[in-house]
Structures are given as structure tokens and as C-alpha cells.
Design a protein around this motif. Structure first.
Motif, short mmCIF file in Angstrom:
data_model
loop_
_atom_site.label_atom_id
_atom_site.label_comp_id
_atom_site.label_asym_id
_atom_site.label_seq_id
_atom_site.Cartn_x
_atom_site.Cartn_y
_atom_site.Cartn_z
N THR A 1 0.87 -1.25 -0.01
CA THR A 1 -0.01 0.04 0.00
C THR A 1 0.81 1.33 -0.11
O THR A 1 1.68 1.45 0.84
N ALA B 1 -5.82 9.74 0.02
CA ALA B 1 -6.40 8.60 1.12
C ALA B 1 -7.76 7.85 0.33
O ALA B 1 -7.80 6.68 0.08
N ARG C 1 -1.93 5.20 2.45
CA ARG C 1 -1.90 5.58 3.81
C ARG C 1 -1.28 7.15 4.06
O ARG C 1 -0.20 7.43 3.45
N SER D 1 -12.29 12.14 6.50
CA SER D 1 -11.55 10.89 5.96
C SER D 1 -12.13 9.60 6.49
O SER D 1 -11.35 8.61 6.06
N ASP D 2 -13.01 9.74 7.43
CA ASP D 2 -13.50 8.29 7.88
C ASP D 2 -12.36 7.76 8.69
O ASP D 2 -12.27 6.29 8.72
N SER E 1 -9.11 7.60 7.76
CA SER E 1 -7.99 7.20 7.11
C SER E 1 -6.64 8.17 7.00
O SER E 1 -5.72 7.66 6.35
#
Length: 290
Positions: free
Chosen positions: A9, A30, A35, A53-54, A56
Motif C-alpha cells: 500500500t 486517502a 496511507r 476522511s473516515d 484514513s
């Protein structure tokens, strides 16, 4: 327990991610699966972006002029990234100190360099080991004024010009390690900065003595009105952030990229016009000439 990444990621770190352009870039990266780690100036900025960003985007309160705080943030972030390292570092934190150079106190000019220049150097150097591991990319947020300085915008123009020089040096020094260095040169952007700019302009105007006001008051008022208008009509945050994310991912990595039609026009003029023509253009852009 440290959350060490075990997959591929991509990861990004952004200074000044709690508000304005940095915030929009953080959200955009994001949404693309990065990340995202970043710096903020307050707990409120952290909470606002966590919700937007919930969860993130992970922000940390960091003053980029505090070397120890920068080192601690980079060390913590690097530890969470694991062996893969950091793919993208966006050096975005910056401030603006407008006013006539004769009027501005030297400590205010020094502080702008501490944030815009030395803060940037501290962050970049702290993350270089992680960037080397990932053969990553640094994106430095500069300004069109780094190549086209404006009257009454001297400290910002000079600090951005310093970033232009450091970008060229870093690019050469980091090339053997596969780390790319890109500097972007935005024009006017309505990304949360206009209100702060208006306050800074007003603060300088109000700080002038009667003698200073007689010398510079009318010209600075004209500049302030023009500068506020330009910022309010600049690129919106979403458009500017989307373009900068493209730059962070573009292959092959570009070297320097003007952002916005006004920046593109000014950079073209810098390459094509004489010094005398540029001086006249400088005055017109600043609202001080016809």
C-alpha cells in the motif's frame, strides 16, 4: 503495538495537512488508497480531518520549526511504514508575511524563513531514509513568486526562491538513490488561504507608524486590494489538490510544474521577457501600475 505495513500500500506524508490545500491533498490521496500521515497545528484540525476522511488520515500536531518535534514525527511515521518506506513526501507547510521590507520587523522575516525554508529542510532530511527505501518522491510546494517576486511580498517571494535553489540541489544529490524531487509553482489558489492572507495584510497596515503610512500606505492598500482579489478568484481547493496529486504520481517525474493558468503565464514571461519588461509586469500584477 506498532502497526507495521506488510503489503505494498503506498504511503504519503504531508506537512500542513490540517487545513487548506494540504487537507485537500490528504483527503484525495486517502481516497486513492494511500496511507496518509500529516502534520496539523491543533487538535481541532486533527478531529475535523479524521471525520472528513473516515479515519484514513493520521495527523500529528507538529511545529515544523521544532527540530525535535519533526524528528519524533518522522521516526514514529517511519516505524509504522516498515521496510517499504515512504512513497511520497509533500512539503506544504508555509506562512505569508506581506508588507514593505522597510516596515516589516526582521524577526517576522526570520520566522517566515524558519517555517518555509528551514522547516521544509528539516522535514525532508528526516524522511530521506524512508524515501530512499521506497525510491520515493518529494513534492515541494513553492510558488510562482519564487521565480517572479512581487513588491510587498518580499519575505514570501524570497523564501520560495530559496526553495527553488534547494530543489535543484536536492534533485542532483538524491538522483543516485532513485529519489525524485519536484517543485510546484502555484499561482493564486482559493484553498483556505485568502482569509489568512487578508488578516496578514490588515495586520501590517495597522502596524505602520504615521511616517510609514505616509510613505507606503496608499501603495500597500492598492496591493492589498489586488492581492485579496487575486486569491479569492484563484484555483479552488479541489482542482488545485487534484493537479498536485497528478504531479505526485506523474511518470516520469517532472522537475518543476506551474499550477494554474496565471502561474503558467508568469513562468512563460519570466523566460521570454527582459528585466525591464518584467519589472513593469511586476507592478501591474501587484496593482501598482497600468
Amino acid at each position: 503495538m506498532t502497526d507495521v505495513r506488510s503489503d505494498n500500500t503506498p504511503a504519503a506524508a504531508i506537512t500542513g495537512a490540517g487545513a487548506g490545500l494540504g487537507r485537500q491533498i490528504a483527503i484525495g490521496l486517502a481516497e486513492q488508497g494511500y496511507r496518509v500521515f500529516g502534520t496539523a497545528l491543533s487538535a481541532q484540525e486533527i478531529e475535523d480531518l479524521r471525520q472528513a476522511s473516515d479515519g484514513s488520515v493520521r495527523l500529528t500536531i507538529v511545529d515544523v520549526t521544532d527540530d525535535q518535534a519533526v524528528h519524533s514525527w518522522a521516526e514514529q511515521t517511519t516505524g509504522e511504514l516498515g521496510d517499504h518506506g515512504l512513497d511520497v513526501l509533500i512539503s506544504n507547510a508555509g506562512i505569508l508575511t506581506p508588507g514593505p521590507l522597510e516596515v516589516l520587523p526582521l524577526h517576522a522575516i526570520r520566522h517566515e524563513f524558519d517555517v518555509n525554508v528551514f522547516g521544509s529542510l528539516a522535514v525532508i532530511n528526516a524522511f530521506l531514509p524512508a524515501l530512499r527505501r521506497a525510491r520515493g518522491r518529494i513534492v515541494q510546494i513553492g510558488s510562482a513568486t519564487g521565480k517572479f517576486p512581487l513588491p510587498f511580498n518580499g519575505p514570501s517571494s524570497a523564501s520560495k526562491a530559496a526553495l527553488e535553489a534547494f530543489a535543484d540541489v536536492y534533485r542532483a544529490e538524491l538522483k543516485p538513490f532513485g529519489v525524485h524531487f519536484v517543485i510546484v509553482e502555484p499561482g493564486n489558489m482559493a484553498t483556505g488561504g485568502p482569509a489568512a492572507t487578508a488578516r496578514a495584510l490588515q495586520k501590517t497596515a495597522e502596524s505602520m507608524t504615521a511616517e510609514q503610512r505616509a510613505l507606503y500606505g496608499d501603495a500597500f492598500a492598492a496591493f492589498s486590494a489586488t492581492f485579496n482579489s487575486m486569491q479569492n478568484s484563484g484555483l479552488d481547493a479541489a482542482t488545485a489538490a487534484a493537479r498536485l496529486i497528478q504531479v505526485a504520481q506523474q511518470q516520469p517525474a517532472p522537475i518543476r510544474v506551474p499550477i494554474g493558468p496565471d502561474a503558467e503565464q508568469l513562468m512563460k514571461a519570466v523566460h521570454e521577457q527582459t528585466d525591464e519588461e518584467l519589472d513593469a509586469l511586476r507592478m501591474r500584477v501587484a496593482g501598482l501600475g497600468t
